[in-house]
Design a protein around this motif. Sequence first.
Motif, mmCIF file in Angstrom:
data_model
loop_
_atom_site.group_PDB
_atom_site.id
_atom_site.type_symbol
_atom_site.label_atom_id
_atom_site.label_comp_id
_atom_site.label_asym_id
_atom_site.label_seq_id
_atom_site.Cartn_x
_atom_site.Cartn_y
_atom_site.Cartn_z
ATOM 1 N N VAL A 255 1.021 11.930 24.006
ATOM 2 C CA VAL A 255 -0.130 12.346 25.132
ATOM 3 C C VAL A 255 0.479 12.717 26.407
ATOM 4 O O VAL A 255 1.009 12.257 27.415
ATOM 5 N N ARG A 256 0.262 14.138 26.774
ATOM 6 C CA ARG A 256 0.641 14.717 28.079
ATOM 7 C C ARG A 256 -0.500 14.506 29.009
ATOM 8 O O ARG A 256 -1.641 14.025 28.924
ATOM 9 N N GLU A 260 -2.374 18.942 33.070
ATOM 10 C CA GLU A 260 -1.737 20.226 32.280
ATOM 11 C C GLU A 260 -2.895 21.148 31.817
ATOM 12 O O GLU A 260 -2.735 22.103 31.644
ATOM 13 N N LEU A 261 -4.108 20.473 31.528
ATOM 14 C CA LEU A 261 -5.299 21.124 31.255
ATOM 15 C C LEU A 261 -6.457 21.307 32.500
ATOM 16 O O LEU A 261 -7.333 22.209 32.244
ATOM 17 N N THR A 262 -6.275 20.544 33.275
ATOM 18 C CA THR A 262 -7.483 20.743 34.259
ATOM 19 C C THR A 262 -6.900 21.421 35.427
ATOM 20 O O THR A 262 -7.765 21.518 36.266
ATOM 21 N N SER A 263 -5.769 21.923 35.639
ATOM 22 C CA SER A 263 -5.404 22.554 36.681
ATOM 23 C C SER A 263 -4.412 23.548 36.339
ATOM 24 O O SER A 263 -3.657 23.475 35.539
ATOM 25 N N ILE A 264 -4.111 25.003 37.175
ATOM 26 C CA ILE A 264 -3.134 25.854 36.938
ATOM 27 C C ILE A 264 -2.466 25.903 38.332
ATOM 28 O O ILE A 264 -2.943 26.237 39.267
ATOM 29 N N ASN A 265 -1.171 25.520 38.324
ATOM 30 C CA ASN A 265 -0.293 25.565 39.518
ATOM 31 C C ASN A 265 -0.833 24.825 40.482
ATOM 32 O O ASN A 265 -0.755 25.340 41.611
ATOM 33 N N GLY A 266 -1.118 23.714 40.369
ATOM 34 C CA GLY A 266 -1.962 22.717 41.101
ATOM 35 C C GLY A 266 -3.231 22.980 41.701
ATOM 36 O O GLY A 266 -3.816 22.222 42.356
ATOM 37 N N ILE A 267 -3.997 24.066 41.133
ATOM 38 C CA ILE A 267 -5.333 24.500 41.545
ATOM 39 C C ILE A 267 -6.017 23.955 40.622
ATOM 40 O O ILE A 267 -6.319 24.349 39.285
ATOM 41 N N PRO A 268 -6.958 22.963 41.036
ATOM 42 C CA PRO A 268 -8.056 22.531 39.798
ATOM 43 C C PRO A 268 -9.040 23.625 39.086
ATOM 44 O O PRO A 268 -9.586 24.467 39.906
ATOM 45 N N ILE A 269 -9.109 23.412 37.839
ATOM 46 C CA ILE A 269 -10.139 24.369 37.217
ATOM 47 C C ILE A 269 -11.265 23.545 36.469
ATOM 48 O O ILE A 269 -11.906 24.350 35.507
ATOM 49 N N ALA A 270 -11.175 22.199 36.543
ATOM 50 C CA ALA A 270 -12.347 21.514 35.843
ATOM 51 C C ALA A 270 -12.800 20.557 36.651
ATOM 52 O O ALA A 270 -12.351 20.186 37.985
ATOM 53 N N ALA A 271 -13.919 19.893 36.135
ATOM 54 C CA ALA A 271 -14.918 19.275 37.229
ATOM 55 C C ALA A 271 -13.990 18.139 37.499
ATOM 56 O O ALA A 271 -13.255 17.402 36.806
ATOM 57 N N ILE A 274 -13.295 14.707 35.110
ATOM 58 C CA ILE A 274 -13.555 14.869 33.682
ATOM 59 C C ILE A 274 -12.602 14.010 32.839
ATOM 60 O O ILE A 274 -11.364 14.022 33.348
ATOM 61 N N GLU A 275 -13.012 13.577 31.716
ATOM 62 C CA GLU A 275 -12.033 13.088 30.946
ATOM 63 C C GLU A 275 -11.235 13.972 30.022
ATOM 64 O O GLU A 275 -11.908 14.773 29.448
ATOM 65 N N VAL A 276 -9.951 13.624 29.669
ATOM 66 C CA VAL A 276 -9.145 14.654 28.886
ATOM 67 C C VAL A 276 -8.209 13.995 28.066
ATOM 68 O O VAL A 276 -7.621 12.966 28.435
ATOM 69 N N TRP A 277 -8.115 14.353 26.716
ATOM 70 C CA TRP A 277 -7.230 13.890 25.754
ATOM 71 C C TRP A 277 -6.320 15.180 25.633
ATOM 72 O O TRP A 277 -6.805 16.135 25.121
ATOM 73 N N ASN A 278 -5.095 15.161 25.990
ATOM 74 C CA ASN A 278 -4.045 16.127 25.947
ATOM 75 C C ASN A 278 -2.876 15.757 24.890
ATOM 76 O O ASN A 278 -1.706 15.564 25.436
ATOM 77 N N PRO A 279 -2.776 15.697 23.456
ATOM 78 C CA PRO A 279 -1.733 15.456 22.701
ATOM 79 C C PRO A 279 -1.074 16.714 22.850
ATOM 80 O O PRO A 279 -1.358 17.892 22.966
ATOM 81 N N ALA A 280 0.361 16.586 22.715
ATOM 82 C CA ALA A 280 1.518 17.498 22.849
ATOM 83 C C ALA A 280 1.553 18.090 21.263
ATOM 84 O O ALA A 280 2.140 19.204 20.947
ATOM 85 N N PHE A 281 1.285 17.197 20.241
ATOM 86 C CA PHE A 281 1.498 17.629 18.795
ATOM 87 C C PHE A 281 0.376 17.452 18.056
ATOM 88 O O PHE A 281 -0.514 16.706 18.173
ATOM 89 N N ASP A 282 0.385 18.180 17.062
ATOM 90 C CA ASP A 282 -0.418 17.687 15.775
ATOM 91 C C ASP A 282 0.248 17.656 14.635
ATOM 92 O O ASP A 282 1.547 18.066 14.585
ATOM 93 N N VAL A 283 -0.324 16.943 13.500
ATOM 94 C CA VAL A 283 0.351 16.739 12.340
ATOM 95 C C VAL A 283 -0.352 17.899 11.203
ATOM 96 O O VAL A 283 -1.389 17.708 11.024
ATOM 97 N N THR A 284 0.750 18.439 10.707
ATOM 98 C CA THR A 284 0.364 19.351 9.571
ATOM 99 C C THR A 284 0.581 18.557 8.409
ATOM 100 O O THR A 284 1.848 18.069 7.942
#
Length: 316
Positions: A255-256, A260-271, A274-284
């Motif tokens: 889990v990352r 990585e999901l709530t900001s771009i280049n250090g600038i917030p883009i989410a409230a 906010i809770e985030v689940w950021n898995p780096a992989f999925d299983v096929t």
Amino acid sequence: MTLEAIRYRAGSLQIINQLLLPQQTVFEEVHSVQDGYDAIKSMKVRGAPAIAIVGCLSLAVELTAGAGGDDPVSFIRESLCHLTSARPTAVNMGRAARELMEFAENESMEKNSEQLRESVIAWIEDMLERDVNDNRKIGVVRSLHALSRLKRVYCTETRPYNQGARLTAYEAVAEGFPATLITDSMAAITMRERGITAVVVGADRVVANGDTANKVGTYQLAITAKHHGIPFYVAAPSTSCDLSLESGRDIVIEVRPSEELTSINGIPIAAPGIEVWNPAFDVTPHQLITGGIITELGVFLPSELQAALTGRLTAL
């Protein structure tokens, strides 16, 4: 043109910072195990084979400088444990750490500290050479297999060759595949309307039943390919195959950080908050790998993988 993403000479290691691609091609020096850990953790280096190579080479750089003093075994053990913790889902680093630690402990019974360092460095350099040779073999396997007859190949990897098993746009051209490359967001419409005849992805871990952990998005891509009746392949060296795990349910998914999901280049883009689940992989699931699993030892259906690799690796 083949680009070298890992530059190693005795005591010197440079890597391409993959976070800056494709806008910039920047090589960064790796002076220590901590530098190697940071490069892996921050995803400057990606792909399970490349993670193992960079991790072990960072250890080689420190050993060349005399790290570990009179007790190199303890230094090697601590370094490998640290490196393995950087991205645990990718299997190659853990496998390399176990094999290298066993080698170092055996060598320490007969050699002094300096001789041990030299032996371990040589082992790591041999590992690099084996990895490059394995990737060449995977390319040969692809050429001999039915892939050589495909007209349009969907490639998930478009980065320069990273000394890890990945079918990149560059490799596809080098192997003579007239590949049509599309972005993930356009996968479904392109498969339907552009006549894509195969999908080829990489893998960070392939388990005994053929289930595969790869970057997030691979699972839905496999579903899309299945829906459109398009063969779905996984290309990975045997070092990325973990036969100790029975199925994808046993894979621990990294889990990352939420940033990585709530900001771009250090600038917030989410409230805020906010809770985030950021898995780096999925299983096929293996049922969706309809084309086969491409390794340096051959191409196998998921149902054939365990028996085929066990027999061939034992023979080697």
